[in-house]
Design a protein around this motif. Structure first.
Motif, PDB file in Angstrom:
ATOM      1  N   ALA A 285      45.257  27.846  33.417  1.00  0.00           N
ATOM      2  CA  ALA A 285      45.694  28.498  34.653  1.00  0.00           C
ATOM      3  C   ALA A 285      44.552  29.264  35.302  1.00  0.00           C
ATOM      4  CB  ALA A 285      46.857  29.444  34.366  1.00  0.00           C
ATOM      5  N   LEU A 286      43.769  29.963  34.488  1.00  0.00           N
ATOM      6  CA  LEU A 286      42.624  30.705  35.011  1.00  0.00           C
ATOM      7  C   LEU A 286      41.614  29.758  35.649  1.00  0.00           C
ATOM      8  CD1 LEU A 286      41.001  33.330  35.334  1.00  0.00           C
ATOM      9  CD2 LEU A 286      40.095  32.954  33.028  1.00  0.00           C
ATOM     10  N   ALA A 287      41.331  28.643  34.987  1.00  0.00           N
ATOM     11  CA  ALA A 287      40.372  27.678  35.532  1.00  0.00           C
ATOM     12  C   ALA A 287      40.871  27.083  36.848  1.00  0.00           C
ATOM     13  CB  ALA A 287      40.111  26.569  34.513  1.00  0.00           C
TER      14      ALA A 287
ATOM     15  N   LEU B  21      42.783  33.982  47.387  1.00  0.00           N
ATOM     16  CA  LEU B  21      42.413  34.958  46.363  1.00  0.00           C
ATOM     17  C   LEU B  21      43.614  35.815  45.991  1.00  0.00           C
ATOM     18  CD1 LEU B  21      40.219  36.319  44.640  1.00  0.00           C
ATOM     19  CD2 LEU B  21      39.704  37.786  46.608  1.00  0.00           C
ATOM     20  N   PHE B  22      44.390  36.218  47.004  1.00  0.00           N
ATOM     21  CA  PHE B  22      45.563  37.058  46.758  1.00  0.00           C
ATOM     22  C   PHE B  22      46.603  36.326  45.919  1.00  0.00           C
ATOM     23  CE2 PHE B  22      49.177  39.709  47.587  1.00  0.00           C
ATOM     24  CZ  PHE B  22      48.635  40.970  47.801  1.00  0.00           C
ATOM     25  N   ARG B  23      46.877  35.064  46.287  1.00  0.00           N
ATOM     26  CA  ARG B  23      47.868  34.283  45.532  1.00  0.00           C
ATOM     27  C   ARG B  23      47.425  34.066  44.095  1.00  0.00           C
ATOM     28  NH1 ARG B  23      48.320  31.427  50.472  1.00  0.00           N
ATOM     29  NH2 ARG B  23      46.839  29.863  49.734  1.00  0.00           N
ATOM     30  N   ALA B  24      46.135  33.789  43.913  1.00  0.00           N
ATOM     31  CA  ALA B  24      45.619  33.559  42.561  1.00  0.00           C
ATOM     32  C   ALA B  24      45.765  34.820  41.700  1.00  0.00           C
ATOM     33  CB  ALA B  24      44.157  33.124  42.624  1.00  0.00           C
TER      34      ALA B  24
ATOM     35  N   GLU C 144      39.594  39.524  36.680  1.00  0.00           N
ATOM     36  CA  GLU C 144      38.890  40.151  37.811  1.00  0.00           C
ATOM     37  C   GLU C 144      37.496  39.570  37.992  1.00  0.00           C
ATOM     38  OE1 GLU C 144      40.584  44.593  38.524  1.00  0.00           O
ATOM     39  OE2 GLU C 144      39.337  44.328  36.752  1.00  0.00           O
ATOM     40  N   GLN C 145      36.776  39.397  36.897  1.00  0.00           N
ATOM     41  CA  GLN C 145      35.418  38.879  37.011  1.00  0.00           C
ATOM     42  C   GLN C 145      35.409  37.444  37.523  1.00  0.00           C
ATOM     43  OE1 GLN C 145      33.051  39.289  33.467  1.00  0.00           O
ATOM     44  NE2 GLN C 145      31.404  37.963  34.222  1.00  0.00           N
ATOM     45  N   ALA C 146      36.311  36.608  36.982  1.00  0.00           N
ATOM     46  CA  ALA C 146      36.346  35.203  37.389  1.00  0.00           C
ATOM     47  C   ALA C 146      36.727  35.060  38.863  1.00  0.00           C
ATOM     48  CB  ALA C 146      37.328  34.436  36.507  1.00  0.00           C
ATOM     49  N   LEU C 147      37.742  35.800  39.303  1.00  0.00           N
ATOM     50  CA  LEU C 147      38.184  35.683  40.687  1.00  0.00           C
ATOM     51  C   LEU C 147      37.219  36.365  41.644  1.00  0.00           C
ATOM     52  CD1 LEU C 147      42.059  36.156  40.384  1.00  0.00           C
ATOM     53  CD2 LEU C 147      40.744  34.033  40.591  1.00  0.00           C
ATOM     54  N   GLN C 148      36.575  37.436  41.201  1.00  0.00           N
ATOM     55  CA  GLN C 148      35.560  38.093  42.039  1.00  0.00           C
ATOM     56  C   GLN C 148      34.426  37.113  42.340  1.00  0.00           C
ATOM     57  OE1 GLN C 148      35.517  41.425  43.110  1.00  0.00           O
ATOM     58  NE2 GLN C 148      33.543  41.267  44.119  1.00  0.00           N
TER      59      GLN C 148
END
Length: 297
Positions: A216-218, A236-239, A258-262
């Protein structure tokens, strides 16, 4: 006919807002109900309710308001509006009674934002209506207390009394220029929760659960990194909303998400500050609204 009410109806229609007559001096619709429907005119093919009959057509508006000094109703759904209703305490003798403006302001602060600067109307009771433009393709319903205490919303299936209308308790008055800002993403997320991810295996199969979280993260990171201009912040918000559940369930550490999505947001073209602000509000809300998943026997 009261000229100022006709002007109020035409002004609202000129902004693309669908209007319909309310009872003179009141708030209920002034249109016939289903039980008294004549089955003619607009209702020839079946009864049409006030939301369906609301219009932006100046000729229809002039014809309707020529019959009586109707107050002006705005059908929020067809108008593409979400109106936040900040109520005032019904019991004014109680000093600790909730106030919609105060609770909404506190909610905005917790989300990391100021109260949005948008078109607003003072209601007859002394409360306020905040108008927001809903994104195309998004369909929201009315809410009562979902956003915060003494804070209701009007969208599809709802209406508000337009500025210029008057009731025995007072007038509806526009407080600023008619500029309606887009519905904030953090507020939309409260009103339209992200769909739940597919059911994961039971808590007793921890390895499978963590593998699901990694996938899911990937997937969410890839979606954000490849988002097109105009959809980057919403992606980004939905993720963050979706992965926040997995953080709440203990499947993913928050700092990893946080780090991955940032990094994904910045690769997509968002600034570091934009990413941090969006991630903070989305993750905070999602984690707070998802209780930890219980292991099953």
């Amino acid at each position: 006919m009261s000229e100022h009410l006709l002007r109020a109806a035409l002004d609202a229609a000129g902004r693309g807002w669908h209007v319909f007559p309310l009872r003179p001096g009141g708030k209920p619709p002034a249109l016939h109900g289903e039980t008294s429907c004549p089955g003619t005119g607009e209702c020839a093919a079946g009864h049409r309710k006030w939301e369906q009959r609301a219009t932006t057509d100046p000729d229809r508006i002039r014809a309707a308001w020529s019959r009586a000094p109707f107050n002006v109703g705005i059908a929020t759904g067809p108008s593409g509006l979400l109106v936040v209703d900040l109520d005032v305490p019904k019991d004014k003798s109680s000093s600790d009674a909730p106030d919609g403006a105060a609770t909404f302001g506190a909610l905005c602060e917790r989300a990391g934002h100021t109260v949005p600067d948008t078109y607003r109307v003072r209601t007859a009771s002394g409360g306020e209506h905040l108008y927001f433009a809903v994104p195309a393709g998004v369909r929201l319903a009315n809410t009562a207390g979902t956003v915060a205490r003494s804070v209701d919303t009007r969208a599809w299936g709802g209406y508000v009394v337009a500025a210029g209308s008057t009731t025995p308790t007072g007038a509806y008055e526009a407080l600023c220029a008619p500029v309606v800002t887009p519905l904030p993403l953090w507020l939309q997320a409260i009103l339209q929760p992200a769909p739940k991810p597919a059911e994961t295996p039971s808590g007793s199969v921890a390895g499978q659960s963590h593998r699901y979280a990694d996938v899911a993260l990937a997937n969410e990171t890839r979606n954000v990194a490849t988002a097109q201009p105009g959809a980057r912040e919403s992606s980004l918000f939905r993720a963050a909303r979706a992965l926040g559940r997995l953080v709440a369930w203990g499947d993913l550490p928050r700092h990893v998400v946080e780090q991955a999505l940032q990094e994904a947001g910045q690769r997509a073209g968002l600034s570091a500050a934009e990413c941090r602000s969006t991630l903070r509000s989305a993750l905070d809300w999602s984690i707070a609204h998802n209780s930890a998943r219980r292991a099953t026997a």
